[in-house]
Motif scaffolding. Structure first.
Motif, short mmCIF file in Angstrom:
data_model
loop_
_atom_site.label_atom_id
_atom_site.label_comp_id
_atom_site.label_asym_id
_atom_site.label_seq_id
_atom_site.Cartn_x
_atom_site.Cartn_y
_atom_site.Cartn_z
N ASN A 1 -3.65 -6.96 2.74
CA ASN A 1 -2.18 -7.13 2.83
C ASN A 1 -1.77 -7.86 4.11
O ASN A 1 -0.94 -8.76 4.08
N LYS B 1 4.49 -4.48 1.67
CA LYS B 1 5.60 -4.39 0.71
C LYS B 1 5.20 -5.10 -0.60
O LYS B 1 5.40 -4.57 -1.69
N ARG B 2 4.62 -6.28 -0.44
CA ARG B 2 4.19 -7.03 -1.62
C ARG B 2 3.08 -6.28 -2.37
O ARG B 2 2.98 -6.32 -3.61
N GLU C 1 3.95 -4.07 -5.29
CA GLU C 1 4.14 -4.76 -6.59
C GLU C 1 2.82 -4.86 -7.34
O GLU C 1 2.76 -4.70 -8.56
N THR C 2 1.75 -5.15 -6.59
CA THR C 2 0.44 -5.26 -7.23
C THR C 2 0.03 -3.92 -7.84
O THR C 2 -0.55 -3.88 -8.92
N PRO D 1 -2.31 -8.54 -2.41
CA PRO D 1 -1.07 -8.99 -3.06
C PRO D 1 -1.32 -10.08 -4.12
O PRO D 1 -0.47 -10.30 -4.99
#
Ligand code: IPE
Ligand code: IPE
Ligand code: MG
Length: 252
Positions: free
Chosen positions: A28, A44-45, A48-49, A219
């Motif tokens: 990350n 943060k991304r 989503e993963t 990500p």
């Protein structure tokens, strides 16, 4: 809940979808730095993963997904990053738990909770309770988890429960006290981010797991990247100490 015997006793049919996948979600920070963003933007991304991976696992009928979110060594990171990760963890659970529940997912956290804020512990307990009777994917999040911590806490519990056995403990005395006692041992382990190490993740349980390492940063770990890991698993021959020939002969 029944306990599973060691995976090394039985041989899963080759070409199957792994029943249990364990993942070290790494990369990350590098993902963010490559984009001149602060490291936390990568975390943060990364959430989503996780959301996408849960979907892929459900569609493939994977039964257990275990994700390493925060290791017992990650406290060594800068205070701001640790605080951000704790906040992110808290918000992600709060935001996602209703959806997980709707999708019949059972959420379980493993790891030492003693260093977490009371608010986070309450949120974890409430989420586990809400989803406890769900019968779909078992999603385990390892937070403040360490493989050595796990083995030691299991030894301590085992000794308290059966002090008379001192000196005569067997594997099956210990395994009910390991954090993942409700799950079969992982069939496939995936680490993203290019490092080829275990970083104190599931030490006991990975004894015979197929290991898969990819340079893809967490990500960027999309469905295509996930399918490559599954394909790699399906091309392996799991022998558990036996010879290739033994695997094709009828069972004796
Ligand atoms: C993994 O990504 C997430 C956690 C450890 C929480 P990293 O933060 O380790 O990312 P890199 O390895 O620095 O790129
Ligand atoms: C391992 O990642 C832990 C998690 C992904 C939660 P790290 O990036 O912290 O691992 P090391 O320290 O580089 O081995
Ligand atoms: Mg890392």
């Amino acid at each position: 809940m029944g306990f599973f015997t060691s995976a090394t006793q039985t041989i899963p049919t080759a070409g199957e979808i792994p029943k249990h996948i364990a993942v070290i979600m790494d990369g990350n920070g590098r993902w963010a730095r490559k984009r001149f963003l602060p490291r936390v933007a990568g975390h943060k991304r990364g959430v989503e993963t996780v959301r996408d991976l849960v979907k892929y696992c459900i569609s493939l009928k994977v039964e257990y997904l275990t994700l390493f979110a925060f290791s017992s060594e990650n406290w060594r990171r800068p205070t701001e990053e640790v605080s951000y990760l704790m906040e992110l963890f808290m918000h992600a659970i709060k935001r996602e738990v209703a959806k997980l529940h709707q999708n019949n997912i059972k959420l379980i956290m493993i790891g030492d909770r003693s260093r977490f804020d009371a608010e986070l512990v309450t949120q974890i307990e409430a989420s586990e309770q809400l989803t406890a009777n769900n019968t779909g994917l078992v999603l385990t999040i390892a937070a403040n988890y360490g493989g050595r911590w796990d083995v030691l806490q299991a030894v301590n519990k085992m000794q308290l429960a059966a002090p008379q056995l001192t000196g005569f403990y067997r594997e099956d005395h210990l395994t009910p006290y390991l954090s993942l006692s409700y799950a079969p041992e992982p069939d496939l382990f995936i680490r993203t981010g290019g490092e080829t190490r275990i970083s104190n993740f599931l030490l006991w349980q990975l004894a015979y797991t197929e290991l898969y390492f990819t340079d893809t940063l967490w990500p960027d770990f999309n469905e295509e990247a996930f399918n490559l890991a599954i394909q790699s698993y399906q091309n392996r021959e799991r022998r558990f100490g036996r010879t290739s020939e033994q695997l094709i002969e009828p069972k004796t």
